[in-house]
Design a protein around this motif. Structure first.
Motif, PDB file in Angstrom:
ATOM      1  N   LYS A  94      19.951 -17.802   3.890  1.00  0.00           N
ATOM      2  CA  LYS A  94      20.997 -16.777   3.966  1.00  0.00           C
ATOM      3  C   LYS A  94      21.439 -16.349   2.574  1.00  0.00           C
ATOM      4  O   LYS A  94      21.692 -15.170   2.329  1.00  0.00           O
ATOM      5  CB  LYS A  94      22.200 -17.286   4.753  1.00  0.00           C
ATOM      6  CG  LYS A  94      21.991 -17.324   6.238  1.00  0.00           C
ATOM      7  CD  LYS A  94      23.219 -17.875   6.930  1.00  0.00           C
ATOM      8  CE  LYS A  94      22.994 -18.051   8.411  1.00  0.00           C
ATOM      9  NZ  LYS A  94      24.187 -18.613   9.072  1.00  0.00           N
ATOM     10  N   LYS A 150      23.598 -11.539  -9.132  1.00  0.00           N
ATOM     11  CA  LYS A 150      24.418 -10.929  -8.076  1.00  0.00           C
ATOM     12  C   LYS A 150      25.507 -11.921  -7.675  1.00  0.00           C
ATOM     13  O   LYS A 150      25.222 -13.037  -7.251  1.00  0.00           O
ATOM     14  CB  LYS A 150      23.548 -10.559  -6.883  1.00  0.00           C
ATOM     15  CG  LYS A 150      24.274  -9.725  -5.849  1.00  0.00           C
ATOM     16  CD  LYS A 150      23.288  -9.167  -4.833  1.00  0.00           C
ATOM     17  CE  LYS A 150      23.948  -8.187  -3.901  1.00  0.00           C
ATOM     18  NZ  LYS A 150      24.799  -8.812  -2.911  1.00  0.00           N
ATOM     19  N   ALA A 182      18.810  -8.183   6.965  1.00  0.00           N
ATOM     20  CA  ALA A 182      18.202  -8.945   5.862  1.00  0.00           C
ATOM     21  C   ALA A 182      18.375 -10.436   6.103  1.00  0.00           C
ATOM     22  O   ALA A 182      17.447 -11.224   5.889  1.00  0.00           O
ATOM     23  CB  ALA A 182      18.824  -8.534   4.528  1.00  0.00           C
ATOM     24  N   GLU A 183      19.557 -10.828   6.578  1.00  0.00           N
ATOM     25  CA  GLU A 183      19.805 -12.240   6.879  1.00  0.00           C
ATOM     26  C   GLU A 183      18.885 -12.714   8.008  1.00  0.00           C
ATOM     27  O   GLU A 183      18.310 -13.803   7.936  1.00  0.00           O
ATOM     28  CB  GLU A 183      21.261 -12.443   7.264  1.00  0.00           C
ATOM     29  CG  GLU A 183      21.654 -13.891   7.398  1.00  0.00           C
ATOM     30  CD  GLU A 183      23.139 -14.065   7.620  1.00  0.00           C
ATOM     31  OE1 GLU A 183      23.494 -14.516   8.739  1.00  0.00           O
ATOM     32  OE2 GLU A 183      23.927 -13.758   6.701  1.00  0.00           O
ATOM     33  N   LEU A 214      18.420  -5.764  -1.299  1.00  0.00           N
ATOM     34  CA  LEU A 214      19.367  -4.645  -1.291  1.00  0.00           C
ATOM     35  C   LEU A 214      18.926  -3.486  -0.403  1.00  0.00           C
ATOM     36  O   LEU A 214      19.739  -2.658  -0.003  1.00  0.00           O
ATOM     37  CB  LEU A 214      19.566  -4.134  -2.719  1.00  0.00           C
ATOM     38  CG  LEU A 214      19.999  -5.180  -3.750  1.00  0.00           C
ATOM     39  CD1 LEU A 214      20.082  -4.550  -5.129  1.00  0.00           C
ATOM     40  CD2 LEU A 214      21.316  -5.825  -3.353  1.00  0.00           C
ATOM     41  N   ASP A 215      17.636  -3.413  -0.113  1.00  0.00           N
ATOM     42  CA  ASP A 215      17.090  -2.323   0.706  1.00  0.00           C
ATOM     43  C   ASP A 215      15.631  -2.652   0.985  1.00  0.00           C
ATOM     44  O   ASP A 215      15.075  -3.581   0.386  1.00  0.00           O
ATOM     45  CB  ASP A 215      17.211  -0.984  -0.027  1.00  0.00           C
ATOM     46  CG  ASP A 215      17.104   0.228   0.904  1.00  0.00           C
ATOM     47  OD1 ASP A 215      16.916   0.035   2.131  1.00  0.00           O
ATOM     48  OD2 ASP A 215      17.215   1.359   0.403  1.00  0.00           O
ATOM     49  N   TYR A 244      17.443  -1.013   7.152  1.00  0.00           N
ATOM     50  CA  TYR A 244      18.050  -2.071   6.349  1.00  0.00           C
ATOM     51  C   TYR A 244      19.543  -2.200   6.657  1.00  0.00           C
ATOM     52  O   TYR A 244      20.266  -1.219   6.790  1.00  0.00           O
ATOM     53  CB  TYR A 244      17.889  -1.797   4.846  1.00  0.00           C
ATOM     54  CG  TYR A 244      18.740  -2.747   4.034  1.00  0.00           C
ATOM     55  CD1 TYR A 244      18.306  -4.026   3.753  1.00  0.00           C
ATOM     56  CD2 TYR A 244      20.021  -2.375   3.611  1.00  0.00           C
ATOM     57  CE1 TYR A 244      19.105  -4.919   3.048  1.00  0.00           C
ATOM     58  CE2 TYR A 244      20.827  -3.257   2.913  1.00  0.00           C
ATOM     59  CZ  TYR A 244      20.354  -4.530   2.638  1.00  0.00           C
ATOM     60  OH  TYR A 244      21.149  -5.409   1.964  1.00  0.00           O
ATOM     61  N   SER A 245      19.990  -3.424   6.748  1.00  0.00           N
ATOM     62  CA  SER A 245      21.408  -3.772   6.764  1.00  0.00           C
ATOM     63  C   SER A 245      21.485  -5.205   6.263  1.00  0.00           C
ATOM     64  O   SER A 245      20.485  -5.933   6.284  1.00  0.00           O
ATOM     65  CB  SER A 245      22.013  -3.669   8.176  1.00  0.00           C
ATOM     66  OG  SER A 245      21.527  -4.708   9.004  1.00  0.00           O
ATOM     67  N   THR A 246      22.647  -5.617   5.816  1.00  0.00           N
ATOM     68  CA  THR A 246      22.781  -6.995   5.334  1.00  0.00           C
ATOM     69  C   THR A 246      22.531  -7.988   6.465  1.00  0.00           C
ATOM     70  O   THR A 246      21.940  -9.044   6.254  1.00  0.00           O
ATOM     71  CB  THR A 246      24.171  -7.241   4.697  1.00  0.00           C
ATOM     72  OG1 THR A 246      25.182  -6.898   5.642  1.00  0.00           O
ATOM     73  CG2 THR A 246      24.341  -6.422   3.431  1.00  0.00           C
ATOM     74  N   ASP A 247      22.952  -7.635   7.673  1.00  0.00           N
ATOM     75  CA  ASP A 247      22.719  -8.500   8.826  1.00  0.00           C
ATOM     76  C   ASP A 247      21.220  -8.618   9.116  1.00  0.00           C
ATOM     77  O   ASP A 247      20.717  -9.724   9.375  1.00  0.00           O
ATOM     78  CB  ASP A 247      23.454  -7.965  10.054  1.00  0.00           C
ATOM     79  CG  ASP A 247      23.308  -8.890  11.256  1.00  0.00           C
ATOM     80  OD1 ASP A 247      23.616 -10.094  11.119  1.00  0.00           O
ATOM     81  OD2 ASP A 247      22.874  -8.410  12.323  1.00  0.00           O
ATOM     82  N   SER A 300      18.997 -13.926   1.218  1.00  0.00           N
ATOM     83  CA  SER A 300      19.018 -12.619   1.879  1.00  0.00           C
ATOM     84  C   SER A 300      19.959 -11.670   1.152  1.00  0.00           C
ATOM     85  O   SER A 300      19.788 -10.450   1.211  1.00  0.00           O
ATOM     86  CB  SER A 300      19.425 -12.755   3.344  1.00  0.00           C
ATOM     87  OG  SER A 300      20.805 -13.014   3.492  1.00  0.00           O
ATOM     88  N   ASP A 301      20.935 -12.217   0.441  1.00  0.00           N
ATOM     89  CA  ASP A 301      21.879 -11.402  -0.318  1.00  0.00           C
ATOM     90  C   ASP A 301      21.218 -10.658  -1.475  1.00  0.00           C
ATOM     91  O   ASP A 301      21.767  -9.695  -1.991  1.00  0.00           O
ATOM     92  CB  ASP A 301      22.986 -12.299  -0.874  1.00  0.00           C
ATOM     93  CG  ASP A 301      24.354 -11.811  -0.488  1.00  0.00           C
ATOM     94  OD1 ASP A 301      24.490 -11.214   0.588  1.00  0.00           O
ATOM     95  OD2 ASP A 301      25.282 -12.007  -1.278  1.00  0.00           O
TER      96      ASP A 301
END
Length: 159
Positions: A70, A32, A97-98, A77-78, A92-95, A73-74
């Motif tokens: 961090k 990724k 996940a972080e 994906l879900d 789920y959100s990228t924030d 966390s990328d």
């Protein structure tokens, strides 16, 4: 001037659903691009500190593991089955996940959960990427070393 704007194509990375502590996470392989870039930046900062170009402070020492987490966390994906202390689902959100990879604690024991999750994501992401690379090599017909007709010195083998 006549132009055509191409649609932005989604980046295709291998991914797989993996179970961890009662939840399921969609984890991407290590190819990724955002993960790779974050790891490059993380490595550059560490090298700058090691070579004396960047001062090591109490603040930078505390931020180092967070920057590492961090990046991982990328690769999430879900998810399914991640709930808050009251049992309510966390979307789920990228924030989020972080936050899960940097600040998560067990609501009962108050022990940190982030590092265990990051280690799990790292292990699964590496496995997913290796598997995808192996499939790609098989499809593309990568020659194996044992079938090479050349020796290490570059001269053909005598038959």
């Amino acid at each position: 001037m006549k132009i055509q704007i191409e649609e932005k194509k989604p980046i295709d990375v291998p991914s797989e659903w993996c179970s961890f502590d009662g939840a399921k996470f969609l984890i991407a392989g290590t190819s990724k691009p955002a993960f790779g870039r974050k790891m490059e930046i993380f490595s550059a900062k560490i090298n700058q500190e090691l070579n004396g170009y960047r001062e090591i402070t109490d603040e930078s020492a505390q931020l180092t593991p967070l920057d590492y987490n961090k990046a991982f966390s990328d690769l999430i994906l879900d998810w399914e089955g991640v709930v808050d202390a009251d049992g309510k689902p966390i979307k789920y959100s990228t924030d989020m996940a972080e936050q899960l990879c940097t600040m998560a604690v067990d609501p009962v024991t108050k022990t940190g959960l982030s590092m265990a999750l990051v280690l799990f994501v790292a292990e699964q992401s590496d496995r997913i990427q290796k598997s995808a690379n192996q499939v790609k090599d098989e499809v593309l017909g990568k020659p194996s070393r044992s079938t090479s007709t050349r020796r290490r010195n570059g001269r053909p083998r005598k038959r």
